[in-house]
Scaffold this active site. Structure first.
Site, PDB file in Angstrom:
ATOM      1  N   LEU A 149       0.672  -1.536   0.561  1.00  0.00           N
ATOM      2  CA  LEU A 149       0.168   0.207   0.407  1.00  0.00           C
ATOM      3  C   LEU A 149       1.127   1.316  -0.405  1.00  0.00           C
ATOM      4  CD1 LEU A 149      -2.859   1.931   0.467  1.00  0.00           C
ATOM      5  CD2 LEU A 149      -2.468   1.121   2.943  1.00  0.00           C
ATOM      6  N   THR A 150       2.095   1.169   1.081  1.00  0.00           N
ATOM      7  CA  THR A 150       2.560   2.321   0.857  1.00  0.00           C
ATOM      8  C   THR A 150       3.699   3.316  -0.510  1.00  0.00           C
ATOM      9  OG1 THR A 150       2.164   2.107   3.518  1.00  0.00           O
ATOM     10  CG2 THR A 150       4.123   3.762   2.607  1.00  0.00           C
TER      11      THR A 150
ATOM     12  N   GLY B 191       2.247   8.118   2.360  1.00  0.00           N
ATOM     13  CA  GLY B 191       2.432   6.589   3.591  1.00  0.00           C
ATOM     14  C   GLY B 191       1.395   7.186   4.239  1.00  0.00           C
TER      15      GLY B 191
ATOM     16  N   GLY C  44      -8.546  -5.090  10.996  1.00  0.00           N
ATOM     17  CA  GLY C  44      -7.487  -6.051  11.560  1.00  0.00           C
ATOM     18  C   GLY C  44      -6.378  -6.420  11.270  1.00  0.00           C
TER      19      GLY C  44
ATOM     20  N   GLU D 102       0.206   0.420  10.213  1.00  0.00           N
ATOM     21  CA  GLU D 102      -0.843   0.401   9.861  1.00  0.00           C
ATOM     22  C   GLU D 102      -1.537   1.163  10.424  1.00  0.00           C
ATOM     23  OE1 GLU D 102      -1.665  -2.385   8.649  1.00  0.00           O
ATOM     24  OE2 GLU D 102      -0.729  -4.360   9.793  1.00  0.00           O
TER      25      GLU D 102
END
Length: 388
Positions: A124-125, A130, A241, A364
């Site tokens: 993702l990042t 960020g 999660g 996260e």
């Protein structure tokens, strides 16, 4: 309201604790010192069922709840925080493929991910995005029955030793925001993928962290998870999660630090008395235990809400992640202080635990972003009252 664990949950805790002692605890320091990624141990975790914890049984997983997963990760992280953290990421990848992949993707990947034959990465990042994940620039352009992916991802755990990546890429217009992002499964050895150097990190050294570059990488349209444009929504579901998972790793680290501190205060003598007899140190130990207990309740409560599909689960997961990861680092840091100069030596585990837990406040979603998530919900009508 019953806070006790069921017999099945107690058995899960015991199984995870046994694996942690047998496979992780005695090797964590060496893995940290040599930056060794223990793939063979991760595969044994798969054999024990710890790589498909909350994947439904009909798809080969254990079919456990998010609360059960938290209990397991708390125990595993007492053996090795860094390796357990990778296990949480792998579980998230496997769950996303099992939940939103088509039947062909599930048949190809899910069983191998659950068993540890294949390792997964979550991408993702990016170097330029960020906390503002919806501004990602990696793009996937349709050409016939394929996506052509170009761009790069940063800080990818397990990269270079993995077999599959779940990549968040922009399939919409450049200004399409969160609604223009799709989740796509990409084999790790696809033509056009390059892996950067293994980053030299402060902690989490038992897992590689690399930049991943995509230069015209072609994958079938069928490799998309969910519908086009749903990727950011799926990513956020995964992160709810994931935040509980990393919070649970912080619980395990704090529990280990508390145990080490108790033992040290009972063994070490100064001024003719055991350190345990000094009231100032008793107070410090009591505060550490209190903060740990509060964080554990928050994490388990948030996990329960996620299991119940509570509409406010995201806010509760954010609160639990923020509090538990701050607490985990603080307790490990206090434990190092209690050990004095010995705590600062690499011969003892506390300096590694401080280094490993520090990043939990960043990944996260940073703890600052957790505050943003919570504050936005609190400003909605009736939300503060609903927290009672």
């Amino acid at each position: 309201m019953d806070f006790s664990l069921t017999d099945d949950q107690k058995a899960l805790v015991q199984a995870a604790a046994d694996f942690s002692r047998a496979e992780l605890a005695d090797h964590a320091a060496e893995w940290d010192a040599t930056s060794y990624f223990p793939v063979e141990v991760i595969r044994r975790a798969g054999e024990a069922g710890f790589l498909g914890i909350y994947i439904p049984e009909e798809r080969g997983g254990l079919g456990l709840s998010r609360l059960d997963a938290s209990l397991i990760f708390e125990q595993l992280s007492q053996g090795c925080i860094s390796t357990t953290a990778y296990l949480t990421i792998h579980n998230m990848v496997a769950w996303m493929v099992a939940s939103w992949g088509n039947e062909a993707l599930r048949e190809t990947w899910v069983e191998r991910l659950i068993g540890g034959e294949c390792l997964g990465c979550y991408c993702l990042t990016e170097p330029g995005s960020g906390s503002d994940a919806a501004s990602l620039r990696t793009k996937a352009v349709r050409e016939g029955d394929e996506y052509v992916i170009s761009g790069s991802k940063m800080f990818i755990s397990g990269a270079g030793a993995n077999d599959v990546l779940v990549v968040m890429a922009r399939t919409g217009a450049p200004d399409s925001g969160a609604g223009g992002v799709s989740a796509i499964l990409v084999p790790a050895d696809a033509a056009g993928i390059e892996y950067g150097k293994n980053e030299e990190k402060m902690g989490w050294k038992s897992q590689p962290t690399r930049l991943v570059s995509f230069d015209g990488v072609r994958v079938p349209i069928g490799n998309r998870l969910g519908e086009e444009g749903e990727g950011f929504k799926l990513a956020m579901k995964g992160l709810d999660g994931g935040r509980l998972n990393i919070a649970s790793c912080s619980l395990g680290a704090a529990q280990h630090a508390l145990t080490l501190s108790r033992n040290y205060l009972q063994e070490r003598k100064q001024f003719g008395r055991e350190l345990a007899h000094f009231q100032a140190l008793q107070f410090k130990l009591a505060d550490m235990a209190t903060e740990l207990s509060a964080a554990r309740l928050m994490v388990r409560h948030a996990a329960w809400r996620l299991d119940q599909s509570d509409p406010e689960a995201t806010a509760y997961c954010a609160m639990a992640k923020r509090f538990a990861t701050d607490m985990g680092f603080n307790v490990c840091n206090e434990a190092l202080q209690l050990h004095g100069g010995y705590g600062y030596l690499r011969e003892f585990p506390l300096e590694r635990m401080v280094r490993d837990t520090r990043v939990h406040q960043i990944l996260e979603g940073t703890n600052e972003i957790m505050r943003v998530i919570v504050a936005r919900r609190l400003l909605a009508d009736g939300m503060i009252e609903a927290l009672q």
